[in-house]
Design a protein around this motif. Sequence first.
Motif, PDB file in Angstrom:
ATOM      1  N   SER A  28      21.290  -5.746  -6.689  1.00  0.00           N
ATOM      2  CA  SER A  28      21.010  -4.666  -7.578  1.00  0.00           C
ATOM      3  C   SER A  28      19.615  -5.148  -8.332  1.00  0.00           C
ATOM      4  N   LEU A  29      19.563  -6.470  -8.571  1.00  0.00           N
ATOM      5  CA  LEU A  29      18.201  -6.760  -9.288  1.00  0.00           C
ATOM      6  C   LEU A  29      17.070  -6.565  -8.282  1.00  0.00           C
ATOM      7  N   SER A  75      16.711  -4.346  -5.791  1.00  0.00           N
ATOM      8  CA  SER A  75      16.503  -2.983  -5.562  1.00  0.00           C
ATOM      9  C   SER A  75      16.258  -2.174  -6.726  1.00  0.00           C
ATOM     10  N   GLY A  76      16.736  -2.505  -7.716  1.00  0.00           N
ATOM     11  CA  GLY A  76      16.792  -1.991  -8.943  1.00  0.00           C
ATOM     12  C   GLY A  76      17.965  -0.654  -9.091  1.00  0.00           C
ATOM     13  N   THR A  77      18.740  -0.814  -8.153  1.00  0.00           N
ATOM     14  CA  THR A  77      19.875  -0.137  -8.060  1.00  0.00           C
ATOM     15  C   THR A  77      21.132  -0.382  -9.033  1.00  0.00           C
ATOM     16  N   THR A 121      15.273 -10.521 -17.437  1.00  0.00           N
ATOM     17  CA  THR A 121      15.606  -9.292 -17.315  1.00  0.00           C
ATOM     18  C   THR A 121      16.935  -9.033 -17.642  1.00  0.00           C
ATOM     19  N   PHE A 181      20.209  -6.287 -17.786  1.00  0.00           N
ATOM     20  CA  PHE A 181      20.869  -5.114 -17.185  1.00  0.00           C
ATOM     21  C   PHE A 181      21.758  -4.345 -18.157  1.00  0.00           C
ATOM     22  N   SER A 241      21.122   0.297 -16.029  1.00  0.00           N
ATOM     23  CA  SER A 241      19.614  -0.054 -15.340  1.00  0.00           C
ATOM     24  C   SER A 241      19.084  -1.369 -15.632  1.00  0.00           C
ATOM     25  N   TRP A 242      17.915  -2.006 -15.075  1.00  0.00           N
ATOM     26  CA  TRP A 242      17.466  -3.079 -15.226  1.00  0.00           C
ATOM     27  C   TRP A 242      16.334  -3.158 -16.044  1.00  0.00           C
ATOM     28  N   ALA A 275      13.662  -4.952 -15.751  1.00  0.00           N
ATOM     29  CA  ALA A 275      12.571  -5.214 -14.824  1.00  0.00           C
ATOM     30  C   ALA A 275      13.432  -5.751 -13.521  1.00  0.00           C
ATOM     31  N   ASN A 276      13.205  -5.345 -12.423  1.00  0.00           N
ATOM     32  CA  ASN A 276      13.565  -5.619 -11.061  1.00  0.00           C
ATOM     33  C   ASN A 276      12.940  -6.875 -10.449  1.00  0.00           C
ATOM     34  N   TYR A 277      13.385  -7.499  -9.600  1.00  0.00           N
ATOM     35  CA  TYR A 277      12.816  -8.608  -8.871  1.00  0.00           C
ATOM     36  C   TYR A 277      13.061  -8.269  -7.568  1.00  0.00           C
TER      37      TYR A 277
END
Length: 759
Positions: free
Chosen positions: A48-49, A51-53, A80, A82, A86-87, A89-91
């Motif tokens: 999830s982190l 893809s940001g999903t 970061t 959640f 949503s995050w 910031a994603n990685y």
Amino acid sequence: MFKKLIKIQNVGKFRACCAAGDVQFRKITLFYAENGRGKTTLCDIFRSLQSGTGELIAGRATLGAGTEPTAEILLEGSKTTFKDGSWSANYPNIEVYDSKFIYENVYTGDHVAHEHKKNLYKVIIGEEGVALARKVDELDVKIRNANKNLSAKASVVKQYVPTGMSIEAFRALEKDDEIDQNIAFQQKVVAALQKVAQIVAKPALSKLSLPSLPTGFQELLAKSLEDVSEEAENIIRTHMQTHMQEPKETWLSEGLGLLIDETCPFCGQSLHGNSLLAAYRTYFAATYNKLKADVDIMKSTVASFATEADFLRLKQTILQNQTLCEYWTQFITIDAPSLAMTQIHTPLEELRSTALRYAEDKVAHPLDAVELGEDFAVALESYEDARSLVDEYNSSVEAANKIIQAKKAEATAGDLSKAERELTQLQASQVRHKPNVDKVCEELRQAVAAKKSFEVEKQTAKNDLEQYSITVFPRYQGRINNLLEMFGASFRIKNTRGRYTGGTPSSTYHLVINDEQIELGDANTPLDRPSFKNTLSAGDKSTLALAFFLTQLKHNPTLAQKVVIFDDPFTSQDRSRRTCTQQELCRLSREASQVIVLSHDSSFLKLIWDEFPSAGVKPLQLTRMGPNTTITEWDIEDQVRGDYFQNHAILRKYRDYGEGDSRHVAKTIRPLLEGYLRFKLPGSFGDKDWLGDFIKLIREADPTNPIAAGQVILEDLEDLNNYSKWYHHDQNPSADTQPIDEGELEAYVKRALNLVGGF
């Protein structure tokens, strides 16, 4: 690079997981966890982190928690969070190998589906290729959207298109500045062809035939009888003047014709020798008679000139021509002849009456030359004017008849279907260039052009991708086969290539077993046909999936920035592949930014631990705290010290290489299982208990007792215990002489090793 999992709340079994102690990640981080402790959940958090999903975490929200899932992760130089789905910031630099990777990219159950081939294609071509493929996909989406837009625009245009004509042909119709006239003309052509038989039978126009005075009328009036003597004329004139109230000469010609002999029919006297009678006879000689006859005929002809019958005939002809013109103008354009009856009736009637008066004078005085007066000249001039009008009328009739005859010929040889098509096309052209229709046609043209532009772009992007794939697939296949060889697999892959089934890039390959090429097949492949699902074992399939993943990383130009996560990479593989897997992961850790390995097999984690200085490796574990799972430090040395690994090595060497004393190997089975159970269920067994006691406690354990977890392997434990007890003195006094069957021993050794690797 990950530094620490600070907090995970209400995500699966992580109800309230907070970092405590030295749980900071290293370049290599090892997670030990029993099955069901949250390894898969942790992988979904990482994915999830990446893809940001947020759905991946939302879908794993702890049931019954009542609050939304949250997480905090410390990255190198940043944090970061959640929250609220949503995050912060994603990685993206994360690669995860787990069951989801396998099920999405390699196979599901026992077969390879088209979706696996599509996803594996992206795995094979790597990030650079994925960028190219993404461009193809994006253009494919644009083309689909363009098709929808085009379809919508076409539907609007279609309502104006006549049946049988394509939209493309309708759009291509050129503008015609004389379209109204051309349509009117073509409508007449069609109407004519629809009435071919009627047209052929329909008469043309008739010319007018104007009556005329008898030929020589004026000349005849001017004639006198020269061969009649002047004396005879005088006698006759005197006699007529003496004896007639109105002197006329007609009685003479008629009277002479009535004489029977030379006796006067009035007085009875003899006419013999009478000089007057002789004069009469001379006067009415043959010439006179001829003159009189001509005059009589002339009078009769003049009397029959321009009668009512003539006027009726002329009127009927004019009316008939008018009716015919009305008929023919349905099919052709003609100048209809025009003439009013008054324009000819009056001049004819005046000429008739004037001429008849002069004719009657001539009949009364045939020997006198009758001079025509001014009235006759005026009447004759009016007649000639009328004749000129009739000549003009007849010229119009002749011109119209030429067009009519041409139409008759055309109708006979015409093609009604073709004419109707031409009319339809003209009418369509008229509609096509109306302002509102022209507007929607232009919108459709733009939609077609947009789609074509996207198609050209897609083909270019597809060509770029194909060229890239040509170089990637052979390298990828070679690396896969190298790994399969190192893993000791008995199969290889061949013909790895990309294709575009359904317009979307996908991959395919063949298996090679015993030099035989085998197609992958799918879920519907018959069982009596060799395919992926019935030629590879579960271990082979797992090995192939791991080889795909490792090869993908090998060809990734950004591997040095990647955090690579493995969830039980050794699951379902043969024990003989353990060392090769450990070596590949260790090799990978030297190239990647960070490697995280999660496993329920502590011995496998120990192999990785032993490969590196402890400063570069951090062992952690997922620990159960009531219903919660948390992350704690893991003393790997303490957990794996003792005889367990020595006993495991003894059995493994015997299984893999046939090394070791058979009786010693048989005796080792029981202590291996005892050490394994003490390790898996710490604090559950007494120091003096042996395997039989362990089995009894597991069998009788209440479901709420942690020992009950061992009931899933109880049958195997009992079978292995019953076999191994024959080689222990506490169970069999003759243990040293108990016969050993090598085949039987090998089977139980494999069974024991499989058990400790799967629970």
